[in-house]
Design an enzyme around this catalytic site. Structure first.
Site, short mmCIF file in Angstrom:
data_model
loop_
_atom_site.label_atom_id
_atom_site.label_comp_id
_atom_site.label_asym_id
_atom_site.label_seq_id
_atom_site.Cartn_x
_atom_site.Cartn_y
_atom_site.Cartn_z
CE LYS A 1 -3.06 2.87 2.64
NZ LYS A 1 -3.38 3.31 4.00
N GLY B 1 -10.87 8.15 7.25
CA GLY B 1 -12.02 8.96 7.59
C GLY B 1 -13.19 8.24 8.20
#
Length: 265
Positions: free
Chosen positions: A103, A191
């Site tokens: 990632k 988030g």
């Protein structure tokens, strides 16, 4: 939801669509307990912050989260340049015996942790050329996401809101645009604050959700991990089932008006 409905990334299929980070827990034992409660199969590891063998005299995450039981996803958290991110993932590949699924995140600001997209694109190009299978943390800009896919990313991971903010899905319309245009998996990254945020992301059509703070920062991380598992599964099923259209008024009564029992006189 059938066993055939799987998340496929870089040619490998997973039953769970929830990806979980390994940072911010009290200790490695709590990390493992949360991962088990979440049902995740892919776990992210911040190479610059977590010992996976760099420091042989310290406890290693791999003793609690072995690669034989989870797919490890090394990430570049804390990197602010393409060169730094590439070096970090080269180290991860060496430590993990050639592991190539990674990632990428290249940050642009230490306060809001927003991605630096020019550096992200630069790093993506280099990593793909070196044989890495790159999942990329990015903005929710559909054009940038298309560029990442064109460079060879195996998944795009737009933020829902700022990392660690818990503000939830701020721009569902952009996410929907990205989903509609993409031929690689789209996973919300950053988030998510609570289970309803994860469910909304999945109902929009996202292929998965990645989170860390929402679980590790909860009052009861193990219970929250379980809640997130159910939310992702429920949101996915709702997306596949198809919601009813939104209407101000119903076009017809929900109950039939013919064949009613006559009133007793």
């Amino acid at each position: 939801m059938t066993t055939e409905d799987t998340l496929t990334i870089a040619g490998r299929s997973y039953q769970s669509r929830l990806l979980v980070g390994t940072g911010k827990y009290q200790d490695f034992a709590q990390t493992r307990a949360a991962l088990d409660a979440s049902g995740t199969q892919i776990v992210t590891v911040a190479i610059r912050r977590t010992n996976i063998g760099q420091n042989p005299d310290e406890p290693s995450l791999l003793d609690f989260v072995p690669p034989s039981q989870f797919t490890l996803l090394p990430n570049t958290a804390g990197c602010y340049s393409a060169d730094d991110a590439v070096r970090t993932l080269r180290l991860a590949r060496e430590l993990l015996d050639g592991h190539d699924l990674v990632k990428l995140e290249v940050l642009g600001d230490p306060q809001n942790l927003f991605p630096n997209m020019p550096e992200t694109l630069k790093a993506t190009r280099t990593l793909v050329d070196e044989g890495f299978k790159v999942m990329v943390y990015c903005t929710d800009d559909p054009i940038q996401c298309r560029m990442l896919e064109d460079l060879g990313s195996v998944a795009v991971m737009p933020l829902a809101s700022l990392i660690g903010s818990g503000m939830g899905i701020l721009n569902p319309w952009n996410l929907r645009l990205i989903i509609d245009q993409s031929s690689v998996p789209v996973l919300v990254d950053a988030g998510v604050g609570t289970a309803s945020d994860a469910a909304i992301a999945m109902e929009l059509g996202c292929d998965g959700v990645l989170m860390n703070t929402a679980i590790a920062g909860a009052r009861d991380p193990i219970l929250m991990a379980s809640a997130m598992r159910k939310a992702v599964e429920g949101g996915r099923e709702a997306y596949l089932a198809g919601r009813v259209p939104r209407k101000l008024y119903s076009a017809a009564p929900s109950s039939p008006t013919e064949g009613l029992i006559a009133a007793v006189k």
